[in-house]
Motif scaffolding. Structure first.
Motif, mmCIF file in Angstrom:
data_model
loop_
_atom_site.group_PDB
_atom_site.id
_atom_site.type_symbol
_atom_site.label_atom_id
_atom_site.label_comp_id
_atom_site.label_asym_id
_atom_site.label_seq_id
_atom_site.Cartn_x
_atom_site.Cartn_y
_atom_site.Cartn_z
ATOM 1 N N LEU A 109 0.737 -1.189 -0.047
ATOM 2 C CA LEU A 109 -0.216 0.081 0.002
ATOM 3 C C LEU A 109 0.774 1.089 -0.062
ATOM 4 O O LEU A 109 0.553 2.256 -0.599
ATOM 5 N N LYS A 146 1.560 2.487 -3.211
ATOM 6 C CA LYS A 146 0.442 3.100 -4.064
ATOM 7 C C LYS A 146 0.430 2.649 -5.389
ATOM 8 O O LYS A 146 0.170 3.629 -6.570
ATOM 9 N N HIS A 167 -8.601 -1.643 -1.745
ATOM 10 C CA HIS A 167 -7.886 -0.390 -1.850
ATOM 11 C C HIS A 167 -7.738 0.163 -3.137
ATOM 12 O O HIS A 167 -6.808 1.094 -3.540
ATOM 13 N N ASN A 168 -8.741 -0.219 -4.257
ATOM 14 C CA ASN A 168 -8.776 0.061 -5.377
ATOM 15 C C ASN A 168 -7.682 -0.192 -6.337
ATOM 16 O O ASN A 168 -6.950 0.700 -6.986
#
Length: 227
Positions: A48, A51, A72-73
């Motif tokens: 995460l 990103k 988390h898309n």
């Protein structure tokens, strides 16, 4: 690939074919203490922080990590060499493909921002095949993230050098059988894999239990360089 390496790599696949069902149950019923208390959170936190918009989970097993990251898309695709594991993953939803590591260089996947191998690089030549195919499945500047047993902790009483080791299902249920061999790499060997295959090693993490001074796992993050 030497005959010895080929035999060991086949033994790994045979073991996972036999143990796909008990492994799925162990993961989904949260029976693996080290993952529940430390390493699952460590790999999710690492990913995460990068990103990525798109991610390839190499050796995805029954798909838990893709499912966690999809929340988390992040557009996730999972690949695994074991049919039963891919089917288990697909049954929960998401995009999963049955794919041998040695075929990654010609895989029908779009290049992604990030690829992860979470305790899924067990062999010798199969691991090298993943690194060798990185320019096919990663975008320019893409990241490869590897979590593995920490070499210092996992070495045990053996000599601290690269080589094949016998597997064990110690601590798992009696449903597990035919433990897979695995290829031990020293810390320097892991680091050298990244540089040898065109990565800049950007991060090295050593998740450590609160009740121990010894790291449980090793997380390495490399950025693919042009060339």
């Amino acid at each position: 690939m030497s005959l010895g390496d080929a035999h060991q790599e086949q033994a790994i696949l045979s073991s996972w074919q036999v143990n796909a069902s008990p492994w799925t149950d162990a993961v989904r019923q949260r029976q693996i203490a080290s993952r529940e208390t430390l390493t699952n959170a460590a790999i999710i936190e690492t990913l995460l922080a990068l990103k990525p918009d798109s991610l390839l989970d190499i050796g995805c097993g029954e798909g838990w990590l893709c499912r966690a990251l999809s929340g988390h898309n992040i557009a996730c695709t999972g690949v695994d060499a074991i049919d039963d594991l891919v089917q288990q993953a697909q049954a929960k939803g998401g995009r999963y493909l049955r794919l041998d590591y040695h075929d990654l260089a010609h895989a029908p996947v779009q290049p992604v921002d990030c690829a992860v191998c979470n305790f899924s690089l067990i062999g010798k030549t199969s691991t090298e095949a993943v690194f060798g195919a990185a320019s096919h499945f990663l975008k320019a500047g893409g990241k490869l993230v590897v979590q593995t047993l920490h070499p210092v902790t996992a070495c045990g009483e053996h000599t601290y050098e690269d080589g094949w080791r016998e597997g064990s299902w110690q601590g798992f249920s009696e449903r597990f059988q035919q433990a897979a061999p695995w290829y031990f790499r020293t810390l320097l060997s892991w680091q050298s894999l990244f540089t040898e295959y065109g990565f800049n090693l950007e991060q090295q993490r050593e998740p450590t239990p609160a009740d121990s001074d010894l790291p449980q796992s090793l997380i390495l993050v490399g950025k693919l360089t042009p060339g």
